[in-house]
Enzyme design. Structure first.
Site, short mmCIF file in Angstrom:
data_model
loop_
_atom_site.label_atom_id
_atom_site.label_comp_id
_atom_site.label_asym_id
_atom_site.label_seq_id
_atom_site.Cartn_x
_atom_site.Cartn_y
_atom_site.Cartn_z
N HIS A 1 -43.71 -40.03 5.96
CA HIS A 1 -42.66 -39.68 6.37
C HIS A 1 -42.57 -38.72 7.58
CE1 HIS A 1 -38.82 -37.76 6.26
NE2 HIS A 1 -39.09 -36.62 5.58
N ASN B 1 -36.87 -35.88 12.37
CA ASN B 1 -36.82 -36.40 10.89
C ASN B 1 -35.72 -36.96 10.72
OD1 ASN B 1 -36.64 -36.54 8.10
ND2 ASN B 1 -37.27 -34.33 7.73
N CYS C 1 -35.30 -38.13 1.47
CA CYS C 1 -36.43 -38.67 2.56
C CYS C 1 -37.15 -39.79 1.94
CB CYS C 1 -37.12 -37.46 3.33
SG CYS C 1 -35.96 -36.37 4.01
O1 UT7 Z 1 -37.73 -33.89 4.91
C1 UT7 Z 1 -38.22 -32.65 4.56
C2 UT7 Z 1 -37.63 -31.78 5.79
N1 UT7 Z 1 -38.24 -30.47 5.82
C3 UT7 Z 1 -39.42 -30.15 6.02
O2 UT7 Z 1 -40.54 -31.11 5.97
C4 UT7 Z 1 -39.82 -28.71 6.32
C5 UT7 Z 1 -41.08 -28.44 6.47
N2 UT7 Z 1 -41.36 -27.21 7.14
C6 UT7 Z 1 -41.73 -27.01 8.42
O3 UT7 Z 1 -41.67 -28.20 9.15
C7 UT7 Z 1 -41.90 -25.82 9.01
O4 UT7 Z 1 -42.12 -24.67 7.96
C8 UT7 Z 1 -40.90 -25.41 10.20
C9 UT7 Z 1 -41.10 -26.29 11.20
C10 UT7 Z 1 -39.53 -25.34 9.60
C11 UT7 Z 1 -41.22 -23.69 10.56
O5 UT7 Z 1 -42.66 -23.78 11.17
P1 UT7 Z 1 -43.57 -22.72 10.76
O6 UT7 Z 1 -44.69 -22.98 11.32
O7 UT7 Z 1 -43.69 -22.80 8.84
O8 UT7 Z 1 -42.54 -21.44 11.05
P2 UT7 Z 1 -42.57 -20.06 9.83
O9 UT7 Z 1 -41.18 -20.36 9.22
O10 UT7 Z 1 -43.52 -19.69 9.32
O11 UT7 Z 1 -42.03 -18.98 11.28
C12 UT7 Z 1 -42.97 -18.55 12.14
C13 UT7 Z 1 -42.49 -17.62 13.11
C14 UT7 Z 1 -41.61 -16.64 12.51
O12 UT7 Z 1 -41.56 -15.45 13.37
P3 UT7 Z 1 -42.26 -14.27 12.98
O13 UT7 Z 1 -41.73 -13.82 11.63
O14 UT7 Z 1 -43.64 -14.64 12.69
O15 UT7 Z 1 -42.12 -13.29 13.97
C15 UT7 Z 1 -40.11 -17.31 12.72
O16 UT7 Z 1 -38.96 -16.51 12.78
O17 UT7 Z 1 -41.60 -18.53 14.03
C16 UT7 Z 1 -40.47 -18.15 14.15
N3 UT7 Z 1 -39.25 -19.23 14.11
C17 UT7 Z 1 -39.08 -19.92 15.24
N4 UT7 Z 1 -39.41 -19.61 16.65
C18 UT7 Z 1 -39.02 -20.11 17.52
C19 UT7 Z 1 -38.88 -19.96 13.07
N5 UT7 Z 1 -38.30 -21.11 13.85
C20 UT7 Z 1 -38.38 -20.76 15.01
C21 UT7 Z 1 -37.99 -21.72 15.97
N6 UT7 Z 1 -38.20 -21.18 17.47
N7 UT7 Z 1 -36.85 -22.70 15.91
#
Ligand code: UT7
Length: 337
Positions: free
Chosen positions: A264, A294, A122
């Site tokens: 980004h 993204n 990226c």
């Molecule tokens: O170019 C670089 C590319 N990558 C990035 O920049 C990624 C950077 N990270 C992120 O953008 C975020 O970490 C994500 C969008 C990937 C995830 O968001 P988050 O707020 O960090 O969520 P999390 O992984 O902490 O998960 C929170 C909850 C979890 O449930 P529990 O354990 O609290 O019950 C996940 O299982 O949200 C759940 N979850 C979802 N729920 C609905 C994770 N993904 C999803 C989803 N839909 N797509």
């Protein structure tokens, strides 16, 4: 002659198909997984993204790049024959060999150019522009075409709800040219960094020369992107802030003096956290991730191009771009448009 480098024209291109958050939710049901529009918008800011149909030659990576490049050349008032170097920033090449830059060269007819790819994920577009600048400053090149293009949808694991909500396809291009050192419109400062210790935060385990794709590995999706989202989020905020501040510091320029910030487009919450830490109000931040997600190396050139086209970024204004990506790579670039 003492020289500098300047971005003189930009362009962008996207595939036709829009994939909404509801479309993804539908797709995930097939694998017994759930997501929803509200969750994706609240956690990422993304509403929809574009996905290439790779059966259509016009939507493969180099074709999107060629479309963006032709627009950038037209706006710059340059012809394909004027280009003496092509840098294609991508981590989703048309083919491993030859480079996507060479495919693009043939498509736009840049006969006098030499061409190469850069893989900084990226951060690729910023790495590309800084590389172009160095070739210009050394006197090796005069007019460089830099493209950031991706069709990462081919490497998205559609059964991983952390990843499949984030990525989209597209390409952006910029023509970078030699100008006299005293020009006010030029690249002003930059900072690049990478940390190979963080490689596994976002990577594709199989398909390179270190790990062959076997039927077993294919079934485990090891040929697709693997990401530690939460950890990457924290590293992203820290790294983007650091790169931006170091780039400003080189010019002793306070953030308040910036006209625009083009970060980004990974996640709106990352962008808000970084803007807040640097001290840039959100009114000065260019966003396109709501409509395109993204697009990796394409986020910055496409967002930049949109803001130049719609008249938000005006001549003489100061713009800071800032990216991080797999590697972990990072970079920031400050220029006067
Ligand atoms: O170019 C670089 C590319 N990558 C990035 O920049 C990624 C950077 N990270 C992120 O953008 C975020 O970490 C994500 C969008 C990937 C995830 O968001 P988050 O707020 O960090 O969520 P999390 O992984 O902490 O998960 C929170 C909850 C979890 O449930 P529990 O354990 O609290 O019950 C996940 O299982 O949200 C759940 N979850 C979802 N729920 C609905 C994770 N993904 C999803 C989803 N839909 N797509």
């Amino acid at each position: 002659m003492e020289s500098a480098a300047r971005i003189i024209g930009t362009g962008s291109a996207f595939p036709e198909r829009r994939m909404t958050n509801d479309d993804i939710a539908q797709e995930l049901i097939r694998f017994g997984l759930k997501t929803n529009n509200q969750w994706i918008i609240e956690r990422t800011g993304i509403i929809e993204r574009r996905i290439s149909n790779i059966q259509n030659e016009a939507e493969i990576n180099s074709s999107l790049g060629a479309r963006a490049a032709k627009i950038a050349l037209e706006r710059a008032g340059r012809k394909p024959e004027d280009i003496d170097q092509i840098i294609y920033a991508t981590c989703s090449p048309d083919t491993l060999m030859p480079s996507t830059a060479c495919w693009l060269q043939q498509k736009i007819g840049a006969r006098s150019a030499w061409a190469m790819d850069i893989n900084a994920a990226c951060s690729g577009f910023i790495y590309g522009v800084v590389t172009a600048e160095q070739f210009i400053l050394s006197g090796h090149s005069k007019t460089v075409l830099v493209v950031g293009g991706e069709v990462l949808s081919q490497w998205v694991n559609w059964q991983d709800r952390n990843i499949c909500i984030l990525f989209g396809d597209g390409a952006g291009a910029a023509v970078v040219e030699q100008v006299p050192a005293r020009s006010s419109q030029r690249i002003l400062s930059s900072h690049l960094s990478s940390d190979g210790n963080l490689s596994k935060l976002l990577y594709i385990p199989a398909g390179g020369s270190s790990l062959e794709v076997t039927p077993e590995r294919y079934a485990q999706n090891l040929h697709k992107m693997h990401m530690s989202g939460r950890e990457l989020f924290k590293v992203a905020v820290r790294t983007l802030t650091e790169c931006a501040l170091r780039t400003l510091e080189k010019l002793h320029m306070p953030a308040i003096k910036l006209d625009w910030f083009v970060p980004h487009q990974a996640n709106l919450r990352i962008i808000e956290a970084v803007a807040n830490r640097i001290g840039i109000p959100m009114e000065k931040v260019i966003i396109n991730l709501d409509r395109f997600g993204n697009t990796s190396a394409a986020t910055i050139p496409t967002a930049l191009d949109e803001a130049i086209r719609d008249g938000r970024i005006r001549e003489g204004q100061t713009v800071l771009t800032d990216a991080f990506g797999s590697g972990l790579t990072a970079g920031a670039l400050l220029f006067r448009w």
